[in-house]
Design an enzyme around this catalytic site. Structure first.
Site, PDB file in Angstrom:
ATOM      1  N   ASP A  11     -14.906   6.939 -43.373  1.00 33.63           N
ATOM      2  CA  ASP A  11     -14.307   7.490 -44.589  1.00 33.63           C
ATOM      3  C   ASP A  11     -15.052   6.910 -45.786  1.00 33.63           C
ATOM      4  OD1 ASP A  11     -12.485   8.904 -43.166  1.00 33.63           O
ATOM      5  OD2 ASP A  11     -10.819   7.527 -43.491  1.00 33.63           O
ATOM      6  N   ASP A 130      -7.276  20.668 -38.235  1.00 34.16           N
ATOM      7  CA  ASP A 130      -6.201  19.680 -38.119  1.00 34.16           C
ATOM      8  C   ASP A 130      -4.983  20.398 -37.553  1.00 34.16           C
ATOM      9  OD1 ASP A 130      -7.924  17.914 -39.281  1.00 34.16           O
ATOM     10  OD2 ASP A 130      -6.999  17.955 -41.260  1.00 34.16           O
TER      11      ASP A 130
END
Lengths: 256, 212
Positions: A11, A130
């Site tokens: 990230d 997702d």
């Protein structure tokens, strides 16, 4: 024959690697070039960068980060987060990304995937899905696609959506279980297997890895072509090399 | 000063290829250009490529690079990578069929699509990831690269050269296919040396030093 891939995910926030649970309690975890170099030395097969920078004003920082990493690390690099237009795709590829990952904007405009694939080649277009289980108890399993980091329901069935995205030109799918993400209880292998059996392109498993057996199950039970993990590598629980040895000892074809 | 030119026809990511060549180039200058005159002055050339073959051939023609490549292929060391390898052949089945540069006899064809309901362990297309490359004959390009080394691939189409003598390396995916070609001063690889870590750097260094 082709090896299964182990992919650490980083990230990135304003040019730094960060770690945190579900975007909360985010902590600085280092310089992307240093972290990428470490995983490269450990034998990572690819790297995924997920840009979580909130402000679009900080976007140029991401390009600098991608360029710095791509100048020094000679393994494939996928970059995702906020990719909304062909101009974004082009900018990331020019900065040195090999693939871009498209998530929310694919839901908002499925033809964007086709356009980007036609222009830059489907091999560099990853669609991130997702998915969350939405069936009631005792019903057959069903998953729905969510966007905006898992906060917004779309009404789309995840399996059908995966097929649609491949038809639209996705070269690869990155499937994250929202239920499992951050839980360290393993991938949702039922979800992975259902998608893997329904599409013709490679599938990257994501969300929920807590130990090395979870990686194995994602490949063996989930039928994934690659396994992505973040925290087990960032926290130093396991090195990529240890993960590869574990899988290889279990008979998985791995690049060692 | 010796120079290696990267042929930039506007498709794909030349950044990592340029950086990788710079890293292994030693005293060789790395030039990235779409200008045929600039490229013809380079001692050796690399034709990279990602994307579709129709767009690739269209851009090469629009920039007047196709004739330059054919001319350079008569005398200069030249390396084709991925789609750059595929356009070295005579014909590609991609995009409904496109005539290519014809530097190697043969054509480019698609991997068979996996069956729709064949289960999760069937082989998928694109062929994406790390695969072993078997060296079918000796060549300076393989210097210091062990046989059956892993290289990184991303492609849905592969070369079917008409002349078996041109095959330098092969890989297995649904079948054994030619993933490296060579004749005279030309070499071509389907995999991405610029994404294949140490083995890829060795191969690029070998190309930069190659004196056919």
């Amino acid at each position: 024959m082709l090896a299964k891939r182990i992919i650490p995910c980083l990230d990135i926030d304003r040019g730094r690697v960060v770690k945190g649970v579900k975007f909360e309690d985010v902590q600085d975890a280092g310089d992307p070039v240093e972290v990428a170099r470490k995983y490269d030395a450990q034998g990572a097969d690819e790297l995924v960068f997920l840009d979580i920078t909130a402000s679009v004003d900080d976007r140029p920082t991401l390009f600098q980060t991608v360029e710095a990493v791509a100048s020094q690390i000679y393994i494939p690099l996928t970059v995702g987060g906020g990719v909304r237009s062909c101009a974004d795709v082009r900018a990331l590829l020019s900065a040195g990304a090999d693939k871009v990952s498209i998530n929310t904007s694919a839901v908002e405009n499925p033809d964007f995937v086709t356009e980007a694939g036609d222009r830059y080649g489907v091999q560099c277009i990853v669609v991130a899905i997702d998915a969350k289980r939405v069936n009631k108890k005792k019903e057959p399993p069903r998953w729905e696609v969510f966007t905006h980091g898992g906060r917004r329901a779309t009404g789309l069935d995840a399996i059908e959506w995966a097929k649609t995205m491949v038809r639209k030109g996705a070269g690869e799918l990155l499937v994250t279980s929202i239920d499992r993400d951050g839980t360290k209880s393993g991938y949702d292998n039922e979800l992975l297997a259902a998608i893997s059996a329904s599409v013709s392109v490679p599938l990257i498993a994501s969300g929920g890895v807590g130990d090395l057996e979870h990686l194995y199950q994602g490949l063996a039970a989930g039928g994934a072509d690659a396994v992505l993990a973040a925290s087990i590598f960032h926290q130093g629980t396991y090195t990529v090399g240890e993960a590869k040895k574990y899988l290889s000892d279990k008979g998985v074809r791995i690049r060692l | 000063m010796a120079s290696v030119g990267i042929i930039d026809y506007g498709m794909g990511n030349l950044h990592s290829l340029g950086k990788a060549l710079e890293r292994v180039a030693g005293g060789t200058r790395v030039v990235t250009s779409y200008d045929p005159d600039v490229l013809l002055k380079c001692d050796r050339l690399v034709l990279p490529g990602v994307g579709g073959v129709r767009e690739c051939m269209r851009e090469l023609q629009r920039l007047e690079l196709n004739q330059m490549v054919i001319e350079a292929a008569r005398k200069k060391p030249m390396l084709g990578i991925c789609l750059g390898m595929q356009v070295f052949l005579e014909w590609s089945d991609e995009n409904g069929g496109v005539p290519a540069l014809g530097l190697f006899p043969g054509k480019v064809t698609r991997f068979p699509d996996p069956p729709e309901d064949g289960g999760a362990d069937r082989l998928k297309v694109p062929h994406m990831g790390w695969n072993r490359v078997h060296q079918t004959r000796a060549h300076p390009l393989w210097e210091g690269v062990p046989d059956d080394t892993w290289f990184y691939f991303v492609h849905s189409y592969h070369a079917e050269p008409a002349c078996a003598d041109h095959v330098l390396g092969s890989s297995d995916y649904t079948k054994t296919f030619a993933c490296a070609l060579a004749r005279d001063n030309l070499v071509a690889v389907q995999f991405h040396p610029e994404k294949s870590q140490n083995a890829g750097m060795t191969l690029l260094a070998n190309f930069v030093q190659w004196d056919p």
